[in-house]
Design a protein around this motif. Structure first.
Motif, PDB file in Angstrom:
ATOM      1  N   GLN A 138     -11.480  48.963   6.317  1.00 52.21           N
ATOM      2  CA  GLN A 138     -11.826  50.367   6.417  1.00 52.21           C
ATOM      3  C   GLN A 138     -13.121  50.545   7.193  1.00 52.21           C
ATOM      4  O   GLN A 138     -13.979  49.673   7.243  1.00 52.21           O
ATOM      5  CB  GLN A 138     -11.892  50.998   5.030  1.00 52.21           C
ATOM      6  CG  GLN A 138     -13.248  51.111   4.400  1.00 52.21           C
ATOM      7  CD  GLN A 138     -13.135  51.646   3.000  1.00 52.21           C
ATOM      8  OE1 GLN A 138     -12.303  51.234   2.222  1.00 52.21           O
ATOM      9  NE2 GLN A 138     -14.011  52.548   2.647  1.00 52.21           N
ATOM     10  N   LEU A 195     -11.213  53.530   0.401  1.00 51.17           N
ATOM     11  CA  LEU A 195     -10.823  54.423   1.483  1.00 51.17           C
ATOM     12  C   LEU A 195     -10.668  55.849   0.971  1.00 51.17           C
ATOM     13  O   LEU A 195     -11.034  56.811   1.663  1.00 51.17           O
ATOM     14  CB  LEU A 195      -9.505  53.935   2.094  1.00 51.17           C
ATOM     15  CG  LEU A 195      -8.851  54.832   3.143  1.00 51.17           C
ATOM     16  CD1 LEU A 195      -9.763  55.036   4.344  1.00 51.17           C
ATOM     17  CD2 LEU A 195      -7.506  54.244   3.581  1.00 51.17           C
ATOM     18  N   ALA A 255      -7.902  50.918   8.103  1.00 46.11           N
ATOM     19  CA  ALA A 255      -8.003  50.305   6.785  1.00 46.11           C
ATOM     20  C   ALA A 255      -6.885  49.304   6.521  1.00 46.11           C
ATOM     21  O   ALA A 255      -6.810  48.732   5.437  1.00 46.11           O
ATOM     22  CB  ALA A 255      -8.001  51.382   5.699  1.00 46.11           C
TER      23      ALA A 255
END
Length: 441
Positions: free
Chosen positions: A16, A24, A82
């Motif tokens: 991320q 995230l 991510a």
């Protein structure tokens, strides 16, 4: 000038983007990208776990995407950064119908037009995603699975799971039913088509998350509910907020004109200026949503807004980053150079014709013949002076400029070698009053 965050193909498969967040989901919330969603606790776990497949759909109801769509494109990009795998859906079938607008029925475009626009939008979506690595993006078109389906199969296999009472409660449907316009069966059925898309992507790609604007929430949940009923599985949806300015006006609209991602419809110069003109009240929220700046960088820029607002550092950073993401660094640099050159801080002759046209598009303009290139005639023709006497006074007082060069004599005639690209002149009265003149052969 701060340089934009570089997101290379390899970085698209990394972790991320901002390590200052534990998950995230926390970053998405901090950036203001979650207005409504399915179960937040489960979503946070899902996004923090093993890579998932998610999708966002874009309908070809115009030949280009716009800034509202950019929210979704950048959200898709964050999820891919991510480690999750995106599906970019361009709706070759849903674009033939169009999702219901709150105000009135859409005008249906021809099949040929929709097919052409599908290609345009696919190209735009692809620029924001990586198609390499273990979480490579894939493009899909819902016409591929709806076109072979008969109306009877659609009603039997999909339609039977939808309850009309529930469909009537969707906000956009309810607003249309209460309007003089009403709603057609075609647009009423749009949520069924979108729900079927999610079911198909769940079955074929194990897609378990859909993102979209919060105004699409009824359509998003039609898919989650369909999968629950048909497959007995729980999947998720995230609705991003509709972006408005701090005064409540609709974001991305200027006198009814959208800001498009296609440079032929909104030039890089116009896009750069749009972001540059963000208000102090709006700019930090824009940086969170539309750039990949870290929390630390954005907090630093927020301090700049408070302590040194006249420098407009946050606005310049926003304009540079977003225009670079959409149009590339080279086009952004040209836009900056054009803005500087208009007011004498750069060489106008270094601007290519398309950039010059874009930079001067909103200025007063006039067309003159080659035998009318006297400075007095030019100032009057362009509207920078109301009369010959006013024009002479401007010259005498030192306020007349042609291509950023001061003209000191009222009898001066501009020679053809001074024309930009063989036919343009930029006139200025004083520091800020500009106009353009195009010279006929």
């Amino acid at each position: 000038m701060r340089q934009p965050t570089e997101i290379s193909g390899s970085a698209m498969t990394g972790q991320q983007n901002d390590s200052s967040f534990e998950t995230l989901w926390q970053e998405l919330k901090w950036r203001g990208l979650v207005h409504v969603s399915t179960d937040e606790v489960e979503l946070e776990k899902l996004l923090a776990g093993e890579p998932i497949t998610y999708y966002c759909g874009f309908d070809p109801t115009a030949p280009s995407l716009h800034l509202g769509n950019l929210v979704q494109l950048l959200t898709m990009r964050r999820l891919q950064l991510a480690g999750h795998a995106p599906l970019g859906l361009v709706g070759g079938s849903t674009g033939l119908v169009g999702d219901p607008k709150p105000s009135a029925e859409r005008t249906m475009n021809t099949k040929e037009t929709v097919a052409e626009w599908v290609g345009y939008l696919q190209g735009q979506v692809q620029r924001f995603l990586s198609f390499e690595g273990t979480n490579a993006a894939r493009m899909v078109n819902n016409l591929d699975w709806t076109a072979p389906m008969s109306a009877i199969d659609f009603l039997r296999d999909i339609g039977k799971y939808f309850r009309v009472g529930t469909m009537l409660k969707k906000d956009v449907v309810a607003s249309r039913l209460n309007s003089d316009e009403g709603i057609s069966y075609a647009e009423f059925s749009y949520q069924v088509l979108q729900g079927m898309d999610y079911l198909h992507l769940y079955r074929d790609y194990n897609c378990v998350l859909q993102t979209g604007g919060s105004d699409q929430w009824g359509n998003l949940t039609s898919g989650t509910e369909l999968i629950r009923k048909v497959e007995g599985k729980s999947v998720h949806a995230i609705g991003t907020p509709l972006i408005t300015n701090s005064d409540g006006t609709k974001f991305g609209k200027s006198e009814g004109n959208a800001i498009w991602l296609d440079p032929a419809m909104t030039t890089p110069y116009a896009m750069y200026q749009f972001w540059l003109n963000a208000s102090d009240a709006d700019v930090i929220a824009r940086l969170k949503i539309f750039t990949f700046r870290s929390r630390a960088e954005i907090e630093e820029l927020a301090e700049e807004v408070v302590n040194r607002p006249h420098l407009r550092t946050a606005q310049r950073t926003l304009a540079y980053d977003v225009t670079s993401l959409v149009h590339g660094v080279e086009a952004t640099e040209k836009a900056i150079a054009a803005s500087a050159a208009l007011f004498g801080q750069g060489d106008l002759r270094e601007l290519d014709e398309s950039t010059l046209r874009a930079a001067t598009a909103e200025l007063p303009s006039a067309t003159v013949s080659r035998d009318a290139l006297g400075i007095i005639e030019l100032l009057v023709a362009s509207g920078l002076a109301a009369s010959n006497s006013a024009a002479r006074r401007t010259v005498t007082e030192g306020g007349a400029y042609v291509n950023n060069e001061k003209v000191s004599e009222s009898e001066t005639a501009i020679t053809p070698d001074r024309l930009l690209h063989g036919r343009f002149l930029l006139l200025r009265r004083g520091k800020r009053n500009l106009a353009t003149v195009e010279v006929r052969p």
